[in-house]
Scaffold this active site. Structure first.
Site, PDB file in Angstrom:
ATOM      1  N   GLY A   1       3.896  10.703  -8.881  1.00  0.00           N
ATOM      2  CA  GLY A   1       4.646   9.604  -9.461  1.00  0.00           C
ATOM      3  C   GLY A   1       5.453   8.868  -8.401  1.00  0.00           C
ATOM      4  O   GLY A   1       5.453   9.236  -7.230  1.00  0.00           O
TER       5      GLY A   1
ATOM      6  N   ARG B   1       0.831  -1.212   0.000  1.00  0.00           N
ATOM      7  CA  ARG B   1       0.000   0.000   0.000  1.00  0.00           C
ATOM      8  C   ARG B   1       0.864   1.261   0.000  1.00  0.00           C
ATOM      9  O   ARG B   1       0.530   2.266  -0.647  1.00  0.00           O
ATOM     10  CB  ARG B   1      -0.919  -0.010   1.224  1.00  0.00           C
ATOM     11  CG  ARG B   1      -1.908   1.153   1.300  1.00  0.00           C
ATOM     12  CD  ARG B   1      -2.908   0.918   2.421  1.00  0.00           C
ATOM     13  NE  ARG B   1      -3.929   1.940   2.456  1.00  0.00           N
ATOM     14  CZ  ARG B   1      -3.960   2.949   3.334  1.00  0.00           C
ATOM     15  NH1 ARG B   1      -3.011   3.045   4.251  1.00  0.00           N
ATOM     16  NH2 ARG B   1      -4.926   3.836   3.307  1.00  0.00           N
TER      17      ARG B   1
ATOM     18  N   HIS C   1       0.531   4.286  -2.607  1.00  0.00           N
ATOM     19  CA  HIS C   1       0.237   5.664  -2.221  1.00  0.00           C
ATOM     20  C   HIS C   1       1.368   6.612  -2.602  1.00  0.00           C
ATOM     21  O   HIS C   1       1.135   7.819  -2.723  1.00  0.00           O
ATOM     22  CB  HIS C   1      -0.048   5.732  -0.715  1.00  0.00           C
ATOM     23  CG  HIS C   1      -1.439   5.305  -0.367  1.00  0.00           C
ATOM     24  ND1 HIS C   1      -2.272   6.044   0.451  1.00  0.00           N
ATOM     25  CD2 HIS C   1      -2.162   4.226  -0.755  1.00  0.00           C
ATOM     26  CE1 HIS C   1      -3.439   5.424   0.566  1.00  0.00           C
ATOM     27  NE2 HIS C   1      -3.399   4.317  -0.158  1.00  0.00           N
TER      28      HIS C   1
ATOM     29  N   HIS D   1      -5.977  -6.266  -1.455  1.00  0.00           N
ATOM     30  CA  HIS D   1      -6.812  -6.308  -0.255  1.00  0.00           C
ATOM     31  C   HIS D   1      -7.147  -7.736   0.161  1.00  0.00           C
ATOM     32  O   HIS D   1      -7.936  -7.942   1.076  1.00  0.00           O
ATOM     33  CB  HIS D   1      -8.092  -5.501  -0.472  1.00  0.00           C
ATOM     34  CG  HIS D   1      -7.887  -4.031  -0.380  1.00  0.00           C
ATOM     35  ND1 HIS D   1      -8.913  -3.123  -0.472  1.00  0.00           N
ATOM     36  CD2 HIS D   1      -6.751  -3.294  -0.195  1.00  0.00           C
ATOM     37  CE1 HIS D   1      -8.420  -1.895  -0.359  1.00  0.00           C
ATOM     38  NE2 HIS D   1      -7.120  -1.976  -0.196  1.00  0.00           N
TER      39      HIS D   1
ATOM     40  N   ASP E   1      -9.914  -9.843   4.551  1.00  0.00           N
ATOM     41  CA  ASP E   1     -10.384 -11.161   4.129  1.00  0.00           C
ATOM     42  C   ASP E   1     -10.454 -12.051   5.366  1.00  0.00           C
ATOM     43  O   ASP E   1      -9.432 -12.391   5.963  1.00  0.00           O
ATOM     44  CB  ASP E   1      -9.420 -11.747   3.093  1.00  0.00           C
ATOM     45  CG  ASP E   1      -9.789 -13.161   2.659  1.00  0.00           C
ATOM     46  OD1 ASP E   1     -10.858 -13.650   3.071  1.00  0.00           O
ATOM     47  OD2 ASP E   1      -9.012 -13.756   1.898  1.00  0.00           O
TER      48      ASP E   1
ATOM     49  N   ASN F   1      -4.356   8.992   4.018  1.00  0.00           N
ATOM     50  CA  ASN F   1      -3.074   8.569   4.588  1.00  0.00           C
ATOM     51  C   ASN F   1      -3.045   8.679   6.106  1.00  0.00           C
ATOM     52  O   ASN F   1      -2.380   7.880   6.782  1.00  0.00           O
ATOM     53  CB  ASN F   1      -1.921   9.410   4.030  1.00  0.00           C
ATOM     54  CG  ASN F   1      -1.503   8.988   2.633  1.00  0.00           C
ATOM     55  OD1 ASN F   1      -1.759   7.863   2.212  1.00  0.00           O
ATOM     56  ND2 ASN F   1      -0.855   9.882   1.914  1.00  0.00           N
TER      57      ASN F   1
ATOM     58  N   PRO G   1      -7.356   7.151  -4.184  1.00  0.00           N
ATOM     59  CA  PRO G   1      -8.707   6.587  -4.074  1.00  0.00           C
ATOM     60  C   PRO G   1      -9.144   6.485  -2.616  1.00  0.00           C
ATOM     61  O   PRO G   1      -8.321   6.229  -1.728  1.00  0.00           O
ATOM     62  CB  PRO G   1      -8.555   5.191  -4.696  1.00  0.00           C
ATOM     63  CG  PRO G   1      -7.329   5.268  -5.533  1.00  0.00           C
ATOM     64  CD  PRO G   1      -6.422   6.228  -4.839  1.00  0.00           C
TER      65      PRO G   1
END
Length: 322
Positions: free
Chosen positions: A75, A65, A69, A196, A242, A97, A166
């Site tokens: 970039g 992640r 991010h 995820h 999950d 964040n 997002p």
């Protein structure tokens, strides 16, 4: 005749030097970038990443992640690692964040180890990219060849972090647009979302979903999640993304979506009667397709607007400019 040709070539050479010598160097990323300058860089990074994940399994998801991010803001330039200074506010306090990105200490440790053998050679941006790959492998996920040669930014952008990352409640059209703006298509987006399959989320990010009694969530799943996420308070309480295989990088994430057991709204929206349903269906039954597409999408994401050549710098420590 020969002297005229020589004179013409000389004029063309002078013209090229005058007009093009000031252009910035646009070096390309390559998998062997450090082969001569720091041949043990990748093995050193891998050792640091493996040790961190062995100590805390959740760290695998956090490192993937963190690279994501980073690349979505300015970039893949290591800007997400910078702390606030008098001249700019870093990205750590952005709404997607704040109190959620983690793993910077692992990157700092890997950087320190690399600096001890090759000072001033390997960028923090490259360490982030390699760490994401090594984290995937450590969790049982796919591997890929990491292109290298990124340099580190000397600034960060809180505004861009707020606008480009997002969010956990974004609708499908916004997610598609955000990924498209970075050169990533719907298939890339659905594959990358499969990260995820590991990791955890804070109660504040899924509370509305498990209490709204909507038709897009399995009632038993919602009831189970409420056990650790009260309607008020407990914002930071964690739940695995999950429930079935929370620490294994697999394709169970997509089966969860089909069963209306996506924890975040931005997960479930990928299987909600829209254009991405068919991709979710494919990945749920074909783990090799998911693995290969995830690896390809990570490479593609890692190529988002890198600083190369003489751009940026190689930071001595990842949290501050030199």
């Amino acid at each position: 005749m020969a002297s005229r040709l020589s004179f013409a070539c000389m004029i063309l050479t002078i013209f090229f030097i005058i007009n093009y010598s000031s252009l910035p160097c646009q070096a390309q990323l390559s998998s062997n970038f450090y082969d001569n300058t720091c041949p043990n860089a990748l093995t050193t990074i891998k050792s640091a990443i493996d040790a961190a994940i062995e100590s805390e399994q959740r760290m695998a998801a956090s490192l993937i992640r963190l690279h994501f991010h980073d690349c979505f803001v300015q970039g893949c330039d290591g800007s997400v690692l910078l702390v606030d200074t008098p001249t700019f506010t870093g990205e750590k306090s952005a709404r997607n964040n704040a109190n959620s990105i983690r793993g910077e200490n692992v990157i700092d440790d890997a950087k320190a180890q690399v600096e001890s053998i090759c000072p001033g050679i390997v960028s923090c941006a490259d360490i982030l990219a390699v760490a994401a790959r090594d984290a995937s492998v450590a969790a049982g996920g796919p591997s890929w060849t990491v292109n290298l040669g990124r340099r580190d930014s000397t600034t960060a952008s809180l505004a861009q972090a707020n606008s480009d990352l997002p969010g956990f409640s974004d609708p499908l059209n916004r997610l598609i647009s955000l990924f498209s703006d970075k050169g990533l298509n719907e298939r890339d987006m659905v594959a990358l979302s499969g990260a995820h399959t590991i990791g955890q989320a804070q109660c504040v990010t899924f509370r509305d979903r498990i209490y709204n009694n909507a038709s897009d969530i399995d009632p038993d799943f919602a009831a189970t999640r409420r056990g650790n996420c009260p309607q008020t308070g407990g914002n930071g309480n964690l739940a695995p993304l999950d429930l079935v295989t929370p620490n294994n990088f697999d394709n169970n994430y997509y089966s969860n979506l089909i069963a209306k057991r996506g924890l975040l709204a931005s997960d479930q929206i990928l299987f909600s009667g829209g254009s991405t349903d068919s991709i979710v269906n494919e990945y749920s039954t074909d783990s090799s397709s998911f693995d290969s597409d995830f690896a390809a999408a990570m490479v593609k994401m890692g190529n988002i607007s890198p600083l190369t050549g003489t751009q940026g710098e190689i930071r001595r420590i990842c949290s501050a400019v030199n």
